[in-house]
Write a protein that holds these residues in place. Structure first.
Motif, mmCIF file in Angstrom:
data_model
loop_
_atom_site.group_PDB
_atom_site.id
_atom_site.type_symbol
_atom_site.label_atom_id
_atom_site.label_comp_id
_atom_site.label_asym_id
_atom_site.label_seq_id
_atom_site.Cartn_x
_atom_site.Cartn_y
_atom_site.Cartn_z
ATOM 1 N N GLU A 171 30.824 -11.006 -28.442
ATOM 2 C CA GLU A 171 29.904 -12.114 -28.723
ATOM 3 C C GLU A 171 30.425 -12.982 -29.870
ATOM 4 O O GLU A 171 30.382 -14.215 -29.796
ATOM 5 C CB GLU A 171 28.513 -11.569 -29.058
ATOM 6 C CG GLU A 171 27.779 -10.994 -27.852
ATOM 7 C CD GLU A 171 26.472 -10.324 -28.238
ATOM 8 O OE1 GLU A 171 26.312 -9.994 -29.437
ATOM 9 O OE2 GLU A 171 25.616 -10.125 -27.355
ATOM 10 N N ASP A 172 30.920 -12.336 -30.933
ATOM 11 C CA ASP A 172 31.481 -13.081 -32.057
ATOM 12 C C ASP A 172 32.728 -13.853 -31.618
ATOM 13 O O ASP A 172 32.936 -15.000 -32.020
ATOM 14 C CB ASP A 172 31.836 -12.131 -33.208
ATOM 15 C CG ASP A 172 30.603 -11.543 -33.881
ATOM 16 O OD1 ASP A 172 29.505 -12.116 -33.717
ATOM 17 O OD2 ASP A 172 30.742 -10.518 -34.569
ATOM 18 N N PHE A 173 33.546 -13.210 -30.804
ATOM 19 C CA PHE A 173 34.775 -13.848 -30.316
ATOM 20 C C PHE A 173 34.444 -15.089 -29.483
ATOM 21 O O PHE A 173 35.052 -16.134 -29.647
ATOM 22 C CB PHE A 173 35.574 -12.848 -29.483
ATOM 23 C CG PHE A 173 36.951 -13.317 -29.114
ATOM 24 C CD1 PHE A 173 38.056 -12.923 -29.854
ATOM 25 C CD2 PHE A 173 37.157 -14.170 -28.030
ATOM 26 C CE1 PHE A 173 39.330 -13.360 -29.523
ATOM 27 C CE2 PHE A 173 38.426 -14.617 -27.701
ATOM 28 C CZ PHE A 173 39.515 -14.212 -28.448
ATOM 29 N N ILE A 174 33.451 -14.952 -28.606
ATOM 30 C CA ILE A 174 33.062 -16.076 -27.742
ATOM 31 C C ILE A 174 32.536 -17.242 -28.571
ATOM 32 O O ILE A 174 32.864 -18.408 -28.304
ATOM 33 C CB ILE A 174 31.999 -15.611 -26.720
ATOM 34 C CG1 ILE A 174 32.633 -14.671 -25.683
ATOM 35 C CG2 ILE A 174 31.350 -16.805 -26.032
ATOM 36 C CD1 ILE A 174 31.635 -14.029 -24.744
ATOM 37 N N ARG A 175 31.729 -16.961 -29.581
ATOM 38 C CA ARG A 175 31.203 -18.036 -30.422
ATOM 39 C C ARG A 175 32.340 -18.795 -31.104
ATOM 40 O O ARG A 175 32.348 -20.032 -31.142
ATOM 41 C CB ARG A 175 30.233 -17.465 -31.468
ATOM 42 C CG ARG A 175 28.831 -17.241 -30.945
ATOM 43 C CD ARG A 175 27.860 -16.980 -32.077
ATOM 44 N NE ARG A 175 28.107 -15.674 -32.695
ATOM 45 C CZ ARG A 175 27.529 -14.550 -32.304
ATOM 46 N NH1 ARG A 175 26.676 -14.551 -31.291
ATOM 47 N NH2 ARG A 175 27.794 -13.410 -32.922
ATOM 48 N N ALA A 176 33.300 -18.061 -31.634
ATOM 49 C CA ALA A 176 34.432 -18.699 -32.306
ATOM 50 C C ALA A 176 35.291 -19.479 -31.312
ATOM 51 O O ALA A 176 35.761 -20.581 -31.614
ATOM 52 C CB ALA A 176 35.271 -17.644 -33.027
#
Length: 297
Positions: A171-176
């Motif tokens: 989820e963090d990777f996708i946001r970035a």
């Protein structure tokens, strides 16, 4: 033939048909089919031991994947009959190199095309596991620097208990990632990574996570079909220099077990950066894929 939309509920019904993937292309795997089933509007039918997949091609036209479960020409003629009855122009997509000749014989008045961005990168597993020789010096240098900077790194197989942490990382990777680029295929691909994590037992994939000081900084998912490990997903935090080469090597070492001769790391989608990266691992072969469409006179 009666087609119906392909959903996750059908995964066990169709899984056996993907076990005989002599072409070694990623499109003829569970991951390659189910991750993109919504993007390509995939429908399926089963008849007399044959699996038929109907999709929408990149132009929005009805097309068919080569039938699975039968090696002779009968299923192809069934598709031709199906198209004739419904007024479709016969079209086949994601056709492996070894199948295009037979289709061209059946449909001589047709146009065949291919695109370099569709080609799969096929590697010898021993090369990726060992990264030996001068040609891999760049990868080894990155891995050595990573090990010096982060001596407490580990690579671990993903278990059910790890999935909440893995999901948080993704989820963090996708946001970035979305802050840097945004596209329909990126959004769809990322949504299916989350679906995979939420249905890990259903997909039956193999997964590994790269950690530094106990925190996840990279994950990979794939599957073994015959003599080939298919790497469907690779995501790593680039702020950790060398994270991707370590992830690539360790995933191969963990899951390219005895009997796995090849690793398929899929296509580059025409992305020059991705193409440069995948070529730097020196593929044994680029697997060509074709589309065939009957000419309209």
């Amino acid at each position: 033939m009666e087609f119906q939309p392909l959903t996750l509920e059908h995964i066990e019904i169709v899984r056996p048909y993907f076990g005989d993937n002599e072409s070694r292309i990623c499109d003829c795997t569970v991951g390659g089919t189910f991750f993109w089933r919504d993007y390509f509007k995939t429908w399926f039918a089963m008849e007399e031991g044959v699996l038929y997949l109907k999709v929408k091609d990149l132009m929005g036209r009805v097309a068919f994947v080569c039938p699975m479960g039968c090696r002779d020409s009968r299923p192809v003629f069934k598709i031709l009959d199906y198209c004739r009855e419904r007024g479709y122009v016969p079209e086949f997509c994601m056709v492996p190199e070894e199948n295009i000749g037979k289709l061209k014989e059946i449909l001589p008045d047709s146009e065949v095309c291919t695109d370099r961005s569709w080609y799969d990168y096929l590697y010898l597993s021993e090369n990726i596991k060992n990264l030996q020789g001068r040609k891999y010096s760049g990868q080894r240098n990155h891995i050595n620097k990573f090990s010096r900077l982060y001596p407490q790194w580990t690579f671990e197989e993903i278990g059910e208990e790890d999935l909440p942490r893995v999901r948080e990382f993704i989820e963090d990777f996708i946001r970035a990632e979305n802050e840097q680029k945004n596209s329909e295929t990126l959004i769809e691909g990322n949504s299916k990574i989350l679906e995979l994590i939420d249905n890990y037992g259903v997909y039956k994939m193999c997964g590994g996570m790269l950690c530094v000081d106990g925190s996840i900084i990279g994950v990979s998912f794939g599957e073994v079909v015959g003599d080939t490990l298919f790497v469907h997903i690779e995501k790593a935090d680039r702020s950790y220099e060398g994270s991707y080469p370590v992830l690539v090597r360790e995933f191969a070492r963990r899951f390219a077990v005895e009997g796995v001769t090849y690793i398929n790391r899929e296509e580059d989608d025409g992305d020059e950066g991705l193409r440069t990266s995948k070529m730097s691992y020196h593929p044994e072969k680029l697997l060509q894929k074709f589309a065939l469409r009957v000419n309209q006179n």
